[in-house]
Design an enzyme around this catalytic site. Structure first.
Site, mmCIF file in Angstrom:
data_model
loop_
_atom_site.group_PDB
_atom_site.id
_atom_site.type_symbol
_atom_site.label_atom_id
_atom_site.label_comp_id
_atom_site.label_asym_id
_atom_site.label_seq_id
_atom_site.Cartn_x
_atom_site.Cartn_y
_atom_site.Cartn_z
ATOM 1 N N GLU A 240 -2.376 -6.997 7.700
ATOM 2 C CA GLU A 240 -1.025 -6.910 8.244
ATOM 3 C C GLU A 240 -0.916 -7.703 9.551
ATOM 4 O OE1 GLU A 240 1.986 -6.940 7.987
ATOM 5 O OE2 GLU A 240 2.655 -4.889 7.605
ATOM 6 N N HIS B 261 0.822 -1.210 0.000
ATOM 7 C CA HIS B 261 0.000 0.000 0.000
ATOM 8 C C HIS B 261 0.858 1.264 0.000
ATOM 9 C CE1 HIS B 261 0.933 0.961 4.192
ATOM 10 N NE2 HIS B 261 0.786 -0.329 4.447
#
Length: 201
Positions: free
Chosen positions: A88, A17
């Protein structure tokens, strides 16, 4: 604009990202659902220009906003499938802290060796990575993934059949693309490219 070389074997394009305020400050950002910075949006759009002729057969994204927004600004949200396994690492009590801050309390601390109190273990992150790999290896075509730094490090280690702890030796800048693939055949997994595009303006 980069053109990715075609390959007769499937390729897995993995994108980290774009920048967030916490990634800019090197704070551990696990499940905190934080937005992209203005630069993060810009870099996600730039990433999309690099990927615009990719034509993947499947796209998957973490549900966390910084990854799903990167997917959207890159132009792939309409075909993306949300995969909770791509979130994550859960850093538990170390969420939001920098490595320097953690090491002031635990000298010599390493995420991959020591883990996080009340967070995920490396084995749990690796189990998620292996589930992702199992799904994408069943797809007969190119795949694009939007996820997070440490998760993708573990994914890469598992892809080439290393112990997950070796994921610590990989590094990913925000809004970069890497390629997992094969060498001679599907029994020969390799990393074809890593951390490309992080220093581009």
């Amino acid at each position: 604009m980069q053109r990715f070389a075609p390959n007769p074997l499937p390729q897995i394009f993995v994108a980290r990202h774009g920048e967030t305020e916490w990634s800019r400050n090197r704070q551990h950002t696990g499940l905190t659902d934080i937005d992209l910075t203005d630069r993060g949006v810009h870099d996600a759009q730039r990433l999309g220009r690099r990927l615009e002729n990719l034509n993947p057969d499947a796209v998957f994204t973490s549900p966390l906003r910084r990854a799903s927004a990167t997917c959207r600004f890159a132009g792939y949200s309409e075909m993306a499938v949300v995969d909770p396994d791509l979130v994550e690492w859960d850093y538990g009590q170390y969420e939001g802290k920098t490595t320097r801050e953690i090491q002031q309390q635990r000298p010599g601390w390493s995420l991959f060796s020591d883990g996080c109190p009340a967070g995920e273990t490396l084995a749990e992150v690796a189990d998620r990575a292996r589930r992702v790999i199992q799904r994408i290896r069943a797809i007969d075509g190119n795949v694009l993934i939007f996820s997070h730094g440490h998760m993708l490090n573990v994914l890469a280690a598992c892809w080439i059949e290393l112990e997950p702890r070796f994921g610590e030796r990989f590094f990913l800048d925000p809004a970069t693309v890497s390629i997992l693939g094969y060498h001679h055949d599907r029994d020969d997994p390799v990393i074809r490219m890593w951390n490309s595009g992080g220093n581009e303006e």
